[in-house]
Design an enzyme around this catalytic site. Structure first.
Site, mmCIF file in Angstrom:
data_model
loop_
_atom_site.group_PDB
_atom_site.id
_atom_site.type_symbol
_atom_site.label_atom_id
_atom_site.label_comp_id
_atom_site.label_asym_id
_atom_site.label_seq_id
_atom_site.Cartn_x
_atom_site.Cartn_y
_atom_site.Cartn_z
ATOM 1 N N GLU A 158 -35.802 4.572 -16.891
ATOM 2 C CA GLU A 158 -36.217 3.076 -16.161
ATOM 3 C C GLU A 158 -37.473 2.279 -16.693
ATOM 4 O O GLU A 158 -38.167 3.076 -16.730
ATOM 5 C CB GLU A 158 -36.638 3.414 -14.639
ATOM 6 N N HIS B 176 -38.711 8.180 -4.821
ATOM 7 C CA HIS B 176 -37.496 8.837 -4.053
ATOM 8 C C HIS B 176 -36.718 10.736 -3.502
ATOM 9 O O HIS B 176 -35.915 11.129 -3.797
ATOM 10 C CB HIS B 176 -36.401 9.310 -5.144
ATOM 11 N N ASN C 72 -31.608 6.072 -9.539
ATOM 12 C CA ASN C 72 -32.070 4.890 -8.517
ATOM 13 C C ASN C 72 -31.461 5.535 -7.234
ATOM 14 O O ASN C 72 -30.335 5.074 -7.251
ATOM 15 C CB ASN C 72 -32.741 3.840 -8.482
#
Length: 549
Positions: A405, A490, A528
């Protein structure tokens, strides 16, 4: 190289004094003007938030109000089932002294961290200065839960993780799905449940023409240039932010939110958290109630049928105000990967639910999270104004096992820095176990496992640095430390689908007990994960309602 949507060297010219007077602290957070002074309100309109009475009998009890729990509550309620949700965190329905519900990321205060007396920010320092500070102990929004070798960041409050994430709503590429959930049919997920989840979450893509011109995404355009010059695909990624609102922020006509760096301690205006989507729809049914500042401590079979659930009500210092016992016909565990795994591990080990099988607590992973920063040349300025909502990533999954990201680092000053959160294809899985000596649940994470993730991330950033003649930043995660390898945003696994449960989340050993959160996903989602958590919950609750209710 391709640029497509995914459906799925030191600081130059900035003194330490100027940095410290310009910002308070950093995760990617900006010391920017607050915009107009309209108060923020984050509560769910119409949602009945009230403490559950001792001795209550409920048809469906949902433990947690994050993605899986919110899906379950909405679908059960629409099927005519009364639902009560238990949330350990606060309702986030009142404003603080600054007129906002949530604290600004540059100024962490009592609202920021869950029951800590000192902040534990993901970026621990900048330019040699530590960023953490003392704060009053309070049931704040971000939990930095520490295990041996890893800190797990989790959202606390009605809306769970949706309150504190960056909103990157990524559907994994279909060809990668069998490695994520091998017992789930990809055809049904991509035809029905991913579209349903994306619609329910309000997922949209940024206006690329606006993105190309706005100063708020200069940092992402620099990330694109560097990725493509090194031969990596640059991918636009959808988000749950209201892009029209962000354009108004940029125009100065509404209070700033993403453009004020609001992210890890909540977003006061533009982000479509679960409070604005699934939970708002659940509230509209009139069948959903929520107890905030309550935590489940035990679940045991009840003599009269269903389950006896022990609950503690806490105050904002974490002290227990009351203990309650309620009876639930069915219980849905949706406390997040860590919360659900810890609770089930303890209930099995202590004899409350002894028939849970041997897979409870196993298959936990960090989604391969690792962070780093790069120091760019002066001609590659990344901008003083940076939107806190990321819009893009660099894909080297097939060749190097990493998706990165392109993240904001909006300090309110020019840093010439590019910042990244990588998700990597790490094979390492840990296990939760009960420790009777301490009365706590331990996690068998090995910090050395993060080297695998670092190596995969380096497959991208070593090449970019070589091509651009740049170096890694060494002032973000400790003295002369390049990699943020101490954390995960996560957490996944711990009650894995088709192992600890059947193929739709029913816990083995007990009728009427379900898992419906990220615990079901075995450690890695390739991107994600919250869209996948939501889509899987949509799939599972549809079958459960059809067959069990």
């Amino acid at each position: 190289m391709s640029e497509r949507p995914l459906s799925a060297q030191g600081i130059h010219g900035v003194s330490r004094r100027r940095f410290l007077t310009g910002t308070g602290s950093v995760l990617g957070a900006a010391a920017l003007a607050g915009g107009l002074a309209t108060p923020a309100r984050a509560a769910v309109p119409g949602l009945d938030v009230c403490p559950i009475p001792d001795g209550s009998h409920v048809r469906a009890l949902v433990v947690g109000t994050g993605y899986g729990g919110s899906v379950a509550a909405l679908r059960l309620a629409r099927a005519g089932v009364d639902v009560h949700m238990i949330e350990m965190g606060m309702a986030w329905d009142t404003t603080g002294p600054d007129g906002n519900v949530f604290a600004n990321t540059t100024k962490p205060d009592y609202r920021s961290f869950w029951l800590r007396t000192r902040t534990k920010q993901p970026l621990s320092q900048f330019l040699g200065f530590p960023l953490d500070k003392d704060v009053p102990r309070h049931t704040g929004i971000l939990d930095a839960e520490e295990f041996a070798g890893i800190t797990v960041y989790q959202g606390r409050g009605i809306g769970g993780g949706s309150l504190v994430n960056g909103g990157m709503a990524v559907t994994p590429l279909r060809e990668r799905f069998p490695a994520i959930l091998p017992t789930v049919d990809p055809a049904e997920m991509y035809a029905t449940y991913y579209p349903r989840a994306n619609a329910g979450l309000g997922v949209t893509g940024v206006d690329v023409s606006w993105w190309e011109s706005t100063p708020a995404y200069q940092y992402a355009r620099v990330g694109r240039k560097h990725a493509q010059r090194s031969g990596f695909p640059f991918l636009f990624v959808p988000n749950v932010y209201d892009w029209d609102y962000m354009k108004q922020e940029a125009a100065g006509t509404v209070p700033k939110s993403a453009l004020a760096g609001e992210v890890i301690y909540g977003n006061n205006h533009g982000k479509k958290s679960l409070q604005k989507t699934y939970l708002a729809q659940a509230a509209a049914t009139g069948r959903v109630t929520v107890s905030a500042l309550h935590r489940v401590t035990s679940v045991t079979p009840a003599a009269a049928g269903g389950y006896t659930v022990a609950i503690e009500q806490i105050d904002t210092t974490g002290a227990t105000l009351a203990t309650k016992t309620v009876r639930a016909d069915r219980v849905f565990f949706a406390a997040g990967s860590v919360g659900t795994s810890k609770l089930l591990t303890r209930l099995k080990a202590t004899g409350a639910l002894p028939a849970l099988n041997e897979h409870i607590g196993k298959g936990w992973g960090d989604n391969g999270n690792v962070m780093c920063g790069r120091a760019n040349h002066m001609w590659d300025a990344t901008g003083k104004l940076q939107s806190a909502m990321p819009t893009a990533g660099i894909d080297n999954w097939d060749a190097g096992g990493a998706f990165a990201e392109v993240a904001p680092l909006p300090t309110g000053i020019e840093t010439y820095a590019s910042f990244y959160l990588s998700i990597t294809r790490t094979p390492h899985r840990a296990e939760f176990t009960w420790n009777p000596a301490t009365g706590k649940v331990d996690l068998s994470w090995n910090r050395a496992w993060k080297q695998t993730s670092i190596d995969m991330a380096k497959s991208i950033f070593d090449k970019i640095n070589s091509k651009e003649g740049t170096i890694y930043r060494t002032d973000l995660f400790g003295a002369y430390k390049i990699w943020g390898d101490h954390l995960t945003y996560h957490p996944l696994g711990g009650a894995v689908l088709d192992r600890a449960t059947d193929n739709h989340g029913r816990l083995h050993g007990y009728q009427g007990l379900y898992v419906i959160d990220g615990s079901l996903i075995p450690g890695n989602a390739s991107v994600n994960p919250f869209v996948t958590i939501t889509a899987l919950a949509e799939r599972n609750i549809e079958r459960i309602i059809a067959e069990d209710f």
